[in-house]
Scaffold this active site. Structure first.
Site, PDB file in Angstrom:
ATOM      1  N   GLY A 130      56.664  47.315  52.036  1.00  0.00           N
ATOM      2  CA  GLY A 130      55.317  47.311  51.481  1.00  0.00           C
ATOM      3  C   GLY A 130      55.107  48.439  50.494  1.00  0.00           C
TER       4      GLY A 130
ATOM      5  N   THR B  76      50.821  52.344  52.766  1.00  0.00           N
ATOM      6  CA  THR B  76      50.189  51.259  53.528  1.00  0.00           C
ATOM      7  C   THR B  76      50.353  51.422  55.038  1.00  0.00           C
ATOM      8  OG1 THR B  76      52.195  49.970  53.086  1.00  0.00           O
ATOM      9  CG2 THR B  76      50.280  49.525  51.720  1.00  0.00           C
ATOM     10  N   GLY B  77      51.130  52.394  55.488  1.00  0.00           N
ATOM     11  CA  GLY B  77      51.200  52.666  56.927  1.00  0.00           C
ATOM     12  C   GLY B  77      52.507  52.317  57.585  1.00  0.00           C
TER      13      GLY B  77
ATOM     14  N   HIS C 278      31.544  52.568  22.847  1.00  0.00           N
ATOM     15  CA  HIS C 278      32.741  51.977  23.453  1.00  0.00           C
ATOM     16  C   HIS C 278      32.470  51.570  24.903  1.00  0.00           C
ATOM     17  CE1 HIS C 278      37.236  51.661  23.795  1.00  0.00           C
ATOM     18  NE2 HIS C 278      36.932  51.784  25.075  1.00  0.00           N
ATOM     19  N   GLU C 279      31.941  52.482  25.685  1.00  0.00           N
ATOM     20  CA  GLU C 279      31.691  52.181  27.103  1.00  0.00           C
ATOM     21  C   GLU C 279      30.574  51.151  27.271  1.00  0.00           C
ATOM     22  OE1 GLU C 279      33.727  53.089  29.272  1.00  0.00           O
ATOM     23  OE2 GLU C 279      34.815  54.541  28.051  1.00  0.00           O
TER      24      GLU C 279
ATOM     25  N   HIS D 177      32.085  47.708  26.866  1.00  0.00           N
ATOM     26  CA  HIS D 177      32.704  47.213  28.111  1.00  0.00           C
ATOM     27  C   HIS D 177      31.630  46.643  29.045  1.00  0.00           C
ATOM     28  CE1 HIS D 177      36.773  48.423  27.437  1.00  0.00           C
ATOM     29  NE2 HIS D 177      36.486  49.721  27.319  1.00  0.00           N
TER      30      HIS D 177
ATOM     31  N   ASP E 241      42.997  50.544  27.134  1.00  0.00           N
ATOM     32  CA  ASP E 241      42.548  49.150  27.143  1.00  0.00           C
ATOM     33  C   ASP E 241      43.640  48.232  26.581  1.00  0.00           C
ATOM     34  OD1 ASP E 241      40.149  50.128  28.055  1.00  0.00           O
ATOM     35  OD2 ASP E 241      39.209  50.152  26.083  1.00  0.00           O
TER      36      ASP E 241
END
Length: 629
Positions: A220, A224-225, A443-444, A447, A518
């Site tokens: 994995g 994840t453990g 720009h933001e 989005h 981007d």
């Protein structure tokens, strides 16, 4: 080296000690009593007295007294030279009374001088142990010479270099991690628990003719453990548990890795039934024959061959189970992955929203937090986070709360922690000109506007133009957790990603370098659509993805030059199409785009409520509560 030379060196060391200490190192003072000392003092035989730590007195006799036969035993040292003292030592009682007695003796001329000092015993200890240290050092040197200078044989060398480095956990070892501490991972826990149960109660399975599995491989992504599951096995199993890393087998000496594998399985068989856990097994289990252009004997391959033999060979024992963990299963040798060795491959995936909630509850337990903290909300705010990431969020939130002098960790601290981990540290002192600030805001806002207008784009959570990490601005979204993704969903996401550059073009009529991340994201997504997922009409249902990892060792591409040209054209067409689509959306909503940018410049941070005030309710919003019910 000649032994006579070694003996000569030892003698020279002793002579040096003797000279450095004035011969006192070779003579221990004789113990006497206070009454006998009084007699010596009254007769004028004492030259001087040194009292250490107000409890022990050392007596130095005069030269006249040493010539007397009464003191014949203390007049010479071990080398038959005149002893310089101390000649006697004894324990004193009351130091004040003893000092008064010495002062009176000095006044009467029976004693030349006396002195009270604090004694440092380290010098004496060192001088006492130095001969032993020298002898042991010489002995080790001789044994190393006798072993042939190489430690590369089996496990019988003097320094046990071929012995296994595995750490043993058993019922005597205090291992506090259990399966209760492992949140989520229900399928992985079930399979791991079954292995533990088999070792505890083998008759339950063998009565039906079943056989114990030889090994289980935990695969994995990082965090994840996988190792945590192994720790839980060590805590739950009432059988010996050997734990080590794959790199523990690797050594510069030839044959050491194979020797350590033999020794590890020998120890495990002696304590069978037992479990062996090898973390990061890809360090030793990588596929043989790859990247070995030297043509020489590969020590790692020898180690792997020995591991394969021990796991399923003529002399194997069925009551030793091997657990292993890796996040690079594609590079492992096929012989290691076959049935009979690692019978089970347990995939430990990133947690879903329900499992993230359970993980949060585990890591929130030791924190001082506000009452009624919404763990469902926290789980929704951390899509794609692993268990290690969630632990980091909880710790970061506690640190942020402490920095703000709070008495408990609240919801905002967790949101700030997520922002800190995802976007990086805020750089409020970074110098940004008004023109640059306007460009970043546009720009933001681009989005945010495009994502708001598209059905399958991820819903917006927060937009900021405060520089974070490497970026000058950032937007946070809450993506849906999909098991499969359709082309229209991917296209909407690409269009929203291109919204930043499109907003710059619509507003200023020119573009900037601010869209680098981007463009990187969109290019990867478009290439995946064309070359991996077979979602392009022109190329058809074909993929050039190789899940076995063999293609990275190939010198040729799996497609022709003509196909490569088609791939490049289709990728470019996909990206440009979504860019033009974003421009069209923004031109239709240019006033709202500028209005949103002005709010961003003023507040620096905007949230979903600000977009609702400008655009109205988003018609595509889905109730995430219904999805997780």
């Amino acid at each position: 080296m000649s032994p006579y030379l070694i003996y000569g060196v030892i003698v020279l060391i002793f002579i040096f000690i003797s000279i450095a200490t004035g011969g006192s190192a070779f003579q221990e003072p004789t113990t006497t009593t206070a009454s006998k000392f009084n007699v010596m003092l009254d007769q004028g035989d004492v030259d001087r007295v040194v009292v250490y730590n107000k409890s022990e007195a050392e007596v130095y006799l005069t030269k006249k007294a040493l010539a007397d036969k009464r003191y014949e035993k203390v007049s010479k040292d071990m080398l038959d030279r005149e002893s310089k003292g101390p000649h006697y030592t004894f324990e004193i009682g009351n130091d004040e009374i003893f000092q008064t007695k010495l002062e009176k003796a000095v006044q009467e001329g029976k004693l030349k001088e006396y002195n009270f000092q604090m004694k440092n015993n380290w010098t004496d200890i060192f001088l006492t142990l130095l001969p032993i240290i020298v002898i042991v050092g010489v002995w080790i040197f001789i044994m190393r010479r006798m072993s042939g200078g190489g430690a590369g044989g089996g496990g019988g060398q003097i320094f046990n270099i071929g012995k296994s480095k595995a750490r043993l956990f058993d019922e005597k070892t205090d291992i506090k991690t259990t399966f209760k501490d492992v949140a989520g991972l229900e399928g992985a826990k079930e399979e791991i628990q079954e292995i533990v149960e088999f070792l505890k109660n083998p008759e339950k399975y063998t009565n039906l003719g079943g056989k114990i599995p030889k090994g289980a491989l935990l695969v994995g992504p990082p965090g994840t453990g996988k190792t945590l599951l192994a720790k839980a096995v060590a805590g739950e199993a009432k059988v010996p548990f050997f734990s080590l890393s794959g790199s523990d087998f690797v050594e510069m000496f030839v044959g050491v890795g194979a020797s350590r594998v033999r020794d590890l399985f020998k120890q495990a068989k002696e304590k069978a039934p037992a479990i062996i856990f090898i973390d990061e097994i890809d360090a030793v289990g990588r596929a043989r024959g790859k990247n070995n252009f030297s043509g020489s004997n590969d020590e790692r391959e020898n180690t792997l061959n020995q591991l394969l033999t021990e796991m399923d060979g003529f002399g194997t024992n069925s009551h030793v189970i091997v657990l292993a963990a890796t996040n690079r299963a594609d590079v492992l040798d096929k012989a290691l992955m076959r049935a009979g060795r690692f019978d089970r491959q347990i995939f430990v995936d990133l947690p879903d929203i329900r499992e993230r909630k359970e993980i949060f509850e585990v890591h929130l337990a030791p924190l001082k937090k506000v009452e009624n903290l919404d763990t469902d909300f926290l789980a929704k705010q951390t899509p794609g986070f692993s268990g290690a990431d969630i632990a980091n969020v909880c710790n970061e939130a506690a640190l942020i709360a402490a920095r703000k002098e709070k008495t408990a960790v609240d919801k905002q601290d967790f949101l700030d922690a997520v922002d800190r981990i995802v976007g990086g540290l805020e750089k409020k002192n970074k110098i940004v000109t008004p023109e640059e600030k306007k460009a970043i805001a546009i720009h933001e806002a681009g989005h945010a506007t495009v994502s708001w207008m598209l059905e399958h784009a991820a819903p917006l959570v927060k937009v900021t133009i405060v520089p974070r990490g490497q970026s000058l601005g950032a937007a946070w979204y809450l993506p849906e957790e999909r098991l499969i993704v359709r082309p229209d969903q991917m296209l909407d996401e690409m269009c929203a990603t291109m919204g930043g550059r499109a907003a710059e073009f619509v507003t200023f009529g020119k573009i900037s370098t601010g869209a680098l991340s981007d463009l990187e994201k969109v290019s990867k997504q478009a290439r995946a659509m064309v070359t991996i997922y077979g979602l392009n009409e022109k190329l058809g249902n074909v993929t050039y993805y190789d899940s076995s990892g063999q293609s990275e060792y190939s010198f040729s591409k799996p497609y022709s030059e003509e196909t490569a040209k088609v791939i490049d054209e289709e990728i470019s067409e996909l990206i440009e199409g979504q860019y033009q689509r974003a421009i069209k959306i923004l031109e239709e909503n240019k006033d709202k785009l500028n209005q949103l940018a002005d709010i961003l410049i003023d507040k620096e941070v905007i949230f979903k409520d600000d977009l609702e005030a400008i655009f109205g309710k988003r018609p595509f919003d889905k109730n995430l509560q219904e999805e997780t019910a």
